[in-house]
Design a protein around this motif. Structure first.
Motif, mmCIF file in Angstrom:
data_model
loop_
_atom_site.group_PDB
_atom_site.id
_atom_site.type_symbol
_atom_site.label_atom_id
_atom_site.label_comp_id
_atom_site.label_asym_id
_atom_site.label_seq_id
_atom_site.Cartn_x
_atom_site.Cartn_y
_atom_site.Cartn_z
ATOM 1 N N ASN A 99 5.670 -13.897 -13.044
ATOM 2 C CA ASN A 99 5.321 -14.995 -13.942
ATOM 3 C C ASN A 99 3.886 -15.477 -13.742
ATOM 4 O O ASN A 99 3.251 -15.964 -14.690
ATOM 5 C CB ASN A 99 6.280 -16.168 -13.768
ATOM 6 C CG ASN A 99 7.642 -15.907 -14.376
ATOM 7 O OD1 ASN A 99 7.788 -15.032 -15.232
ATOM 8 N ND2 ASN A 99 8.653 -16.631 -13.928
ATOM 9 N N THR A 100 3.388 -15.329 -12.510
ATOM 10 C CA THR A 100 1.998 -15.705 -12.250
ATOM 11 C C THR A 100 1.051 -14.780 -12.994
ATOM 12 O O THR A 100 0.038 -15.223 -13.543
ATOM 13 C CB THR A 100 1.712 -15.655 -10.740
ATOM 14 O OG1 THR A 100 2.588 -16.550 -10.057
ATOM 15 C CG2 THR A 100 0.268 -16.032 -10.441
ATOM 16 N N VAL A 101 1.385 -13.496 -13.027
ATOM 17 C CA VAL A 101 0.563 -12.542 -13.770
ATOM 18 C C VAL A 101 0.541 -12.930 -15.247
ATOM 19 O O VAL A 101 -0.519 -12.959 -15.892
ATOM 20 C CB VAL A 101 1.103 -11.106 -13.605
ATOM 21 C CG1 VAL A 101 0.252 -10.118 -14.402
ATOM 22 C CG2 VAL A 101 1.153 -10.712 -12.130
ATOM 23 N N ARG A 102 1.690 -13.241 -15.795
ATOM 24 C CA ARG A 102 1.767 -13.624 -17.211
ATOM 25 C C ARG A 102 0.993 -14.921 -17.464
ATOM 26 O O ARG A 102 0.313 -15.054 -18.486
ATOM 27 C CB ARG A 102 3.230 -13.782 -17.626
ATOM 28 C CG ARG A 102 4.054 -12.508 -17.482
ATOM 29 C CD ARG A 102 5.475 -12.695 -18.014
ATOM 30 N NE ARG A 102 6.285 -11.509 -17.752
ATOM 31 C CZ ARG A 102 7.135 -11.391 -16.748
ATOM 32 N NH1 ARG A 102 7.306 -12.401 -15.907
ATOM 33 N NH2 ARG A 102 7.828 -10.282 -16.570
ATOM 34 N N ARG A 103 1.104 -15.856 -16.527
ATOM 35 C CA ARG A 103 0.422 -17.142 -16.698
ATOM 36 C C ARG A 103 -1.096 -16.957 -16.664
ATOM 37 O O ARG A 103 -1.814 -17.549 -17.472
ATOM 38 C CB ARG A 103 0.862 -18.122 -15.618
ATOM 39 C CG ARG A 103 0.310 -19.526 -15.818
ATOM 40 C CD ARG A 103 0.970 -20.520 -14.902
ATOM 41 N NE ARG A 103 0.654 -20.281 -13.504
ATOM 42 C CZ ARG A 103 1.526 -19.832 -12.609
ATOM 43 N NH1 ARG A 103 2.770 -19.564 -12.957
ATOM 44 N NH2 ARG A 103 1.166 -19.643 -11.352
ATOM 45 N N TYR A 104 -1.572 -16.131 -15.761
ATOM 46 C CA TYR A 104 -3.013 -15.861 -15.709
ATOM 47 C C TYR A 104 -3.485 -15.204 -17.009
ATOM 48 O O TYR A 104 -4.557 -15.515 -17.520
ATOM 49 C CB TYR A 104 -3.346 -14.956 -14.521
ATOM 50 C CG TYR A 104 -3.395 -15.653 -13.176
ATOM 51 C CD1 TYR A 104 -2.972 -16.970 -13.033
ATOM 52 C CD2 TYR A 104 -3.847 -14.990 -12.042
ATOM 53 C CE1 TYR A 104 -3.012 -17.607 -11.803
ATOM 54 C CE2 TYR A 104 -3.898 -15.617 -10.804
ATOM 55 C CZ TYR A 104 -3.478 -16.922 -10.688
ATOM 56 O OH TYR A 104 -3.524 -17.552 -9.458
ATOM 57 N N GLY A 105 -2.667 -14.303 -17.508
ATOM 58 C CA GLY A 105 -3.025 -13.659 -18.769
ATOM 59 C C GLY A 105 -3.054 -14.655 -19.911
ATOM 60 O O GLY A 105 -3.968 -14.641 -20.746
ATOM 61 N N LEU A 146 -0.351 0.371 -15.481
ATOM 62 C CA LEU A 146 0.401 -0.435 -14.524
ATOM 63 C C LEU A 146 1.263 -1.447 -15.273
ATOM 64 O O LEU A 146 0.913 -1.902 -16.360
ATOM 65 C CB LEU A 146 -0.562 -1.181 -13.591
ATOM 66 C CG LEU A 146 -1.524 -0.318 -12.762
ATOM 67 C CD1 LEU A 146 -2.557 -1.192 -12.078
ATOM 68 C CD2 LEU A 146 -0.752 0.518 -11.745
ATOM 69 N N ARG A 147 2.396 -1.792 -14.670
ATOM 70 C CA ARG A 147 3.277 -2.784 -15.261
ATOM 71 C C ARG A 147 3.011 -4.154 -14.639
ATOM 72 O O ARG A 147 2.336 -4.263 -13.623
ATOM 73 C CB ARG A 147 4.735 -2.391 -15.031
ATOM 74 C CG ARG A 147 5.140 -1.041 -15.655
ATOM 75 C CD ARG A 147 6.480 -0.587 -15.116
ATOM 76 N NE ARG A 147 6.436 -0.405 -13.665
ATOM 77 C CZ ARG A 147 7.480 -0.071 -12.915
ATOM 78 N NH1 ARG A 147 8.674 0.098 -13.487
ATOM 79 N NH2 ARG A 147 7.364 0.079 -11.618
ATOM 80 N N THR A 148 3.589 -5.169 -15.260
ATOM 81 C CA THR A 148 3.464 -6.522 -14.721
ATOM 82 C C THR A 148 3.952 -6.571 -13.279
ATOM 83 O O THR A 148 3.312 -7.170 -12.409
ATOM 84 C CB THR A 148 4.264 -7.517 -15.574
ATOM 85 O OG1 THR A 148 3.801 -7.484 -16.918
ATOM 86 C CG2 THR A 148 4.131 -8.928 -15.030
ATOM 87 N N ASP A 171 -7.855 -5.641 -10.496
ATOM 88 C CA ASP A 171 -8.991 -6.206 -9.760
ATOM 89 C C ASP A 171 -9.281 -7.635 -10.207
ATOM 90 O O ASP A 171 -9.583 -8.506 -9.388
ATOM 91 C CB ASP A 171 -10.231 -5.332 -9.970
ATOM 92 C CG ASP A 171 -10.126 -3.991 -9.269
ATOM 93 O OD1 ASP A 171 -9.343 -3.894 -8.302
ATOM 94 O OD2 ASP A 171 -10.816 -3.042 -9.689
ATOM 95 N N THR A 172 -9.167 -7.878 -11.498
ATOM 96 C CA THR A 172 -9.413 -9.224 -12.013
ATOM 97 C C THR A 172 -8.344 -10.194 -11.537
ATOM 98 O O THR A 172 -8.629 -11.357 -11.213
ATOM 99 C CB THR A 172 -9.469 -9.215 -13.551
ATOM 100 O OG1 THR A 172 -10.467 -8.285 -13.989
ATOM 101 C CG2 THR A 172 -9.803 -10.591 -14.095
ATOM 102 N N LEU A 173 -7.099 -9.730 -11.464
ATOM 103 C CA LEU A 173 -6.017 -10.567 -10.937
ATOM 104 C C LEU A 173 -6.284 -10.917 -9.485
ATOM 105 O O LEU A 173 -6.047 -12.068 -9.059
ATOM 106 C CB LEU A 173 -4.680 -9.839 -11.072
ATOM 107 C CG LEU A 173 -3.468 -10.574 -10.499
ATOM 108 C CD1 LEU A 173 -3.188 -11.863 -11.274
ATOM 109 C CD2 LEU A 173 -2.231 -9.667 -10.518
#
Length: 257
Positions: free
Chosen positions: A18-24, A4-6, A48-50
């Protein structure tokens, strides 16, 4: 494996990429593998973790205890301890429900106080601020802060200018103390008291939970009942999601990867 992509994760959860990147970056997601060209390769576990992280961080802040309980769930999930994560999720729901019950009870007592007979106390003379603080179990600074913020107007002794706390003041301060300890912000309490002082004794619970159109809302406690209702829904969703992840790992639900 279908990676899967961002943008896929962002779209699935309803957040900005950007939220995905920030959580990472904050370590809220498992380590991410990269393709030879440098693109992030996310899996179903990342998705699932996101979803878990968004349930914890996406809602209004409901206090340190509730927030930390959510962080503990995320940490257990990241470490692979899903049974522990599930137990923690149930504990978090119980905590939110307790907070909500306290807030509801305080609102009920407020309405009874507003419509009930005058309170009788075990003192006949007015009290000085130190005596009032001892009766109420709060500090002198707290009493001064409530006075300074407009929650109560304490009459003064004309002879010396000292504040004098009578039966009505102590009764009102007990209500303020009860609401404050139940999580309501001073702004919410003031909003309700201003309505009450205008003689509007109905819908006090609504006043506690509903900022005026011209009012700046800075805290979740400014809308405490709504905040806790939202957090209870999120807590139930967390339990359901952890159970779903456990079932996926056991093979009871297809992983779709």
């Amino acid at each position: 494996m279908n990676y899967l992509r961002t943008s896929d994760l962002a779209r699935a959860v309803g957040v900005h990429p950007n939220t995905v990147r920030r959580y990472g970056d904050k370590g809220l997601l498992p380590p991410v593998e990269r393709s030879p060209s440098g693109y992030r390769r996310f899996t179903q576990r990342h998705l699932d973790t996101l979803r878990l992280a968004h349930l914890v961080y996406g809602g209004p802040y409901a206090g340190r205890a509730v927030h930390q309980a959510g962080v503990n769930i995320l940490q257990a999930n990241l470490s692979g301890d899903l049974s522990g994560a599930l137990a923690l999720a149930h504990r978090r729901l119980a905590l939110v429900q307790f907070e909500r019950a306290q807030a509801d009870m305080a609102a009920d007592l407020l309405e009874r106080w507003a419509f009930g007979p005058p309170t009788t106390d075990d003192f006949t003379e007015s009290l000085q601020i130190g005596q009032a603080a001892r009766v109420l179990g709060v500090t002198i600074d707290i009493l001064r802060n409530w006075d300074r913020n407009g929650l109560i107007d304490i009459p003064r002794d004309p002879a010396n200018g000292y504040r004098r706390y009578g039966t009505q003041e102590i009764s009102r301060l007990r209500v303020i103390r009860m609401l404050s300890r139940s999580g309501y912000s001073l702004a919410a309490i003031l909003r309700m008291l201003l309505q009450l002082d205008r003689g509007e004794t109905t819908d006090l619970r609504h006043a506690l939970d509903t900022p005026r159109p011209d009012e700046d809302v800075y805290l979740a406690a400014d809308r405490w009942l709504s905040t806790l209702a939202d957090q209870e829904q999120r807590a139930s969703a967390l339990i359901a999601l952890v159970e779903e992840i456990i079932q996926k790992q056991s093979g009871a639900i297809p992983d779709n990867r």
